[in-house]
Design a protein around this motif. Structure first.
Motif, PDB file in Angstrom:
ATOM      1  N   MET A 346       0.819  -1.216   0.000  1.00  0.00           N
ATOM      2  CA  MET A 346       0.000   0.000   0.000  1.00  0.00           C
ATOM      3  C   MET A 346       0.859   1.275   0.000  1.00  0.00           C
ATOM      4  O   MET A 346       0.792   2.103   0.908  1.00  0.00           O
ATOM      5  N   LYS A 347       1.691   1.390  -1.049  1.00  0.00           N
ATOM      6  CA  LYS A 347       2.538   2.559  -1.303  1.00  0.00           C
ATOM      7  C   LYS A 347       3.697   2.699  -0.317  1.00  0.00           C
ATOM      8  O   LYS A 347       4.404   3.722  -0.334  1.00  0.00           O
ATOM      9  N   ASP A 348       3.921   1.679   0.502  1.00  0.00           N
ATOM     10  CA  ASP A 348       5.106   1.659   1.370  1.00  0.00           C
ATOM     11  C   ASP A 348       6.145   0.757   0.697  1.00  0.00           C
ATOM     12  O   ASP A 348       6.232  -0.432   0.986  1.00  0.00           O
ATOM     13  N   ALA A 349       6.928   1.325  -0.222  1.00  0.00           N
ATOM     14  CA  ALA A 349       7.854   0.528  -1.038  1.00  0.00           C
ATOM     15  C   ALA A 349       9.260   0.489  -0.462  1.00  0.00           C
ATOM     16  O   ALA A 349      10.188   0.022  -1.136  1.00  0.00           O
ATOM     17  N   ALA A 350       9.447   0.952   0.770  1.00  0.00           N
ATOM     18  CA  ALA A 350      10.776   0.936   1.378  1.00  0.00           C
ATOM     19  C   ALA A 350      11.313  -0.486   1.429  1.00  0.00           C
ATOM     20  O   ALA A 350      10.636  -1.399   1.889  1.00  0.00           O
ATOM     21  N   GLY A 351      12.527  -0.672   0.928  1.00  0.00           N
ATOM     22  CA  GLY A 351      13.129  -2.001   0.888  1.00  0.00           C
ATOM     23  C   GLY A 351      13.030  -2.677  -0.466  1.00  0.00           C
ATOM     24  O   GLY A 351      13.469  -3.814  -0.619  1.00  0.00           O
ATOM     25  N   ASN A 469       0.909   5.369 -18.195  1.00  0.00           N
ATOM     26  CA  ASN A 469       0.742   6.632 -18.932  1.00  0.00           C
ATOM     27  C   ASN A 469      -0.727   6.953 -19.185  1.00  0.00           C
ATOM     28  O   ASN A 469      -1.121   8.128 -19.227  1.00  0.00           O
ATOM     29  N   TYR A 470      -1.544   5.914 -19.347  1.00  0.00           N
ATOM     30  CA  TYR A 470      -2.969   6.132 -19.606  1.00  0.00           C
ATOM     31  C   TYR A 470      -3.773   6.316 -18.321  1.00  0.00           C
ATOM     32  O   TYR A 470      -4.730   7.097 -18.272  1.00  0.00           O
ATOM     33  N   THR A 471      -3.407   5.561 -17.271  1.00  0.00           N
ATOM     34  CA  THR A 471      -4.228   5.549 -16.054  1.00  0.00           C
ATOM     35  C   THR A 471      -3.651   6.397 -14.917  1.00  0.00           C
ATOM     36  O   THR A 471      -4.392   6.778 -13.993  1.00  0.00           O
ATOM     37  N   MET A 472      -2.316   6.638 -14.939  1.00  0.00           N
ATOM     38  CA  MET A 472      -1.609   7.334 -13.861  1.00  0.00           C
ATOM     39  C   MET A 472      -1.802   6.637 -12.514  1.00  0.00           C
ATOM     40  O   MET A 472      -1.739   7.245 -11.462  1.00  0.00           O
ATOM     41  N   SER A 473      -2.021   5.321 -12.578  1.00  0.00           N
ATOM     42  CA  SER A 473      -2.182   4.505 -11.365  1.00  0.00           C
ATOM     43  C   SER A 473      -1.104   3.427 -11.337  1.00  0.00           C
ATOM     44  O   SER A 473      -1.088   2.539 -12.191  1.00  0.00           O
ATOM     45  N   LYS A 474      -0.196   3.522 -10.372  1.00  0.00           N
ATOM     46  CA  LYS A 474       0.880   2.542 -10.274  1.00  0.00           C
ATOM     47  C   LYS A 474       0.347   1.152  -9.938  1.00  0.00           C
ATOM     48  O   LYS A 474       0.831   0.145 -10.452  1.00  0.00           O
ATOM     49  N   GLY A 475      -0.651   1.104  -9.062  1.00  0.00           N
ATOM     50  CA  GLY A 475      -1.215  -0.181  -8.673  1.00  0.00           C
ATOM     51  C   GLY A 475      -1.900  -0.884  -9.817  1.00  0.00           C
ATOM     52  O   GLY A 475      -1.662  -2.072 -10.075  1.00  0.00           O
TER      53      GLY A 475
END
Length: 512
Positions: A346-351, A469-475
């Motif tokens: 949930m957007k905590d990509a540390a590590g 690029n189309y959705t601007m949603s990383k998930g």
């Protein structure tokens, strides 16, 4: 009772294992959000010791499945049930002894290993679970020996559901008392899951026994001796592998302190390595574990009946399946480390950098597991143990030296893990070729899966960029690109004819 083939057994156990791992990820998401990297560090410090027991106990179902498969091939039903009864008594004693040891010496162990004292509550919560793990291991070995993997698969899901629901609930309820109590609540989920899995397996066995009454034949006097002869080396091998995680729990926090990091920083980095990275790595490894569980009774049956050609075909298929699982998993985690970590936690990509580099060892871990299962299925018990021990020594030395450098820090453990498994894998594969006098088809077993995986990762990376690029949603872009990658990979596995039609049709197994 139906017998499952190598492919079908792997698929059933693999799907159950993957589902259980995904449930585990859903467990990690709220837990991570609730207690953070610090709390995960407390939770994970005690976990390797528990997993050490699980590893030791895991030798028993593998050895059981080998003995039961051989007895079942000779239609000795009473022998099969004797193996179960005697093994269950032994395992309950072993589990109770380990639980007693953990409860009595919790604080001295934490002090000696220089863990954070706040890990105490997690340690206590997890200490009772070995008793129920003993029950699960025994009944899983019984069903796997009959080449019926469905009860094992369902029990994995039941166990994980209990672990997730109870762990999240207890962590939430105990959070007001402090992060260390919440981490202990999360660890309680492990106990609840083990209880639920045990209840399911025992009830399933009761039904099976009613459907297939045992005909009394001669008593087998040396069952525990035969079981110990097979189980001890397998348990030692599994324990050596798990010791790598135990070594991390001891060395990494200590060496990070020497490198100049605070105790809190050490707990956070260790939590990222074990609570995040190893959790994600365990997803593809679920398929490898499923393959090994299906492999042992099937290989043992061919070997005991002297069917060399069938044995070689099954070994070749196992190595091929290992690479088909391992190569796309490694490439996917290497190139998609940040999007995957960002999505799952949930957007905590540390590590995520740790995940990226440790993914290199995935093919070597999986081939080590598969080759170990094959060698021990044909009675070559100790050589894989020695090979794993050599890898473990390399892991210890590299981790101890490198982690203490502040500019290397946690990545020293990553480098040590990679070098340890590369060493064990190469030694195992050499022993496998020598023991069976076999030459693997390198094109089908290695090159074709590598080509398919390479095409897949190109499709994944490009589709991830285009969808974002189309959705601007990383998930969303991560999920869609992974689905595209799976489809592309399966298409090229088919186009490259990695598995021949006759292999799938034949399934290398009879049905009763």
């Amino acid at each position: 009772m139906k017998k499952h083939s190598l492919i079908k057994g792997t698929i059933i156990l693999g799907m159950a294992g993957l589902f259980a791992r995904f449930l585990g990820l859903f467990f990690r998401i709220p837990i991570q959000a609730l207690i953070g990297d610090e709390g995960m560090g407390y939770y994970q410090m005690s976990y390797p010791l528990y997993m050490f027991f699980v590893a030791v106990a895991s030798g028993v179902p593998i050895a059981m499945s080998k003995l039961i498969s051989e007895m079942n091939a000779k239609n000795d039903r009473e022998g099969v049930h004797q193996v179960l009864r005697q093994t269950l008594i032994f395992m309950l004693i072993l589990g109770a002894a380990f639980t007693t040891f953990m409860l009595m010496f919790a604080r001295p162990i934490i002090t000696i290993l220089k863990w954070n004292p706040k890990a105490y509550y997690s340690f206590l919560a997890i200490a009772i679970a070995p008793i129920f793990v003993s029950i699960m291991c025994t009944f899983r070995g019984f069903f796997q020996g009959l080449q019926n993997v469905r009860p094992t698969a369902i029990s994995q899901v039941v166990e994980q559901v209990g672990r997730v629901v109870a762990g999240v609930l207890f962590a939430y309820l105990l959070f007001p008392k402090g992060i260390e109590y919440a981490a202990g609540g999360a660890a309680l989920g492990t106990l609840v899951g083990a209880i639920m899995g045990s209840i399911y397996l025992v009830s399933t066995y009761v039904k099976v026994k009613k459907e297939q009454p045992v005909i009394r034949k001669k008593m087998h006097k040396y069952i525990l001796g035969d079981l110990a002869k097979a189980a001890l080396p397998i348990s030692m091998g599994a324990a050596v592998g798990t010791i790598m995680s135990l070594i991390d729990s001891i060395l990494v926090p200590q060496q990070l302190l020497k490198a100049g990091f605070t105790q809190l920083q050490s707990a956070v980095m260790y939590g990222q390595l074990t609570g995040k990275v190893f959790t994600l790595m365990n997803v593809p490894l679920a398929l490898s574990v499923a393959l090994c569980a299906s492999l042992v009774p099937i290989i043992a049956e061919s070997f005991s009946l002297g069917k060399r050609q069938e044995l070689i075909k099954r070994v070749d298929m196992a190595v091929k399946l290992s690479n088909v699982i391992a190569l796309p998993s490694a490439l996917g985690m290497f190139f998609m480390a940040y999007p995957i970590m960002n999505l799952v936690f949930m957007k905590d990509a540390a590590g995520y950098e740790i995940l990226k580099y440790i993914s290199i060892c995935i093919p070597f871990v999986i081939l080590t597991q598969t080759s170990t299962a094959i060698l021990q299925s044909i009675g070559n018990y100790m050589k894989p143990v020695y090979n794993l021990a050599v890898g473990c020594v390399i892991k210890v030395i590299v981790t101890y030296v490198l982690v203490s450098f502040s500019n290397v820090n946690i990545y020293g453990a990553v480098i040590g893990t990679i070098l340890g498994y590369v060493t064990s894998c190469l030694l195992n594969m050499h022993e496998l070729k020598k023991s069976l006098n076999i030459k693997f088809n390198r094109v089908d077993a290695f090159i074709k899966p590598a080509i398919a995986a390479s095409i897949m990762i190109v499709a994944v990376v490009f589709s991830n960029a285009i969808v974002y690029n189309y959705t601007m949603s990383k998930g969303l872009s991560c999920i869609i690109s992974i689905m595209i990658g799976i489809i592309v990979y399966l298409i090229f596995v088919f186009l490259l004819r990695i598995f021949k039609y006759q292999e799938i049709k034949n399934k290398f197994s009879r049905r009763k």
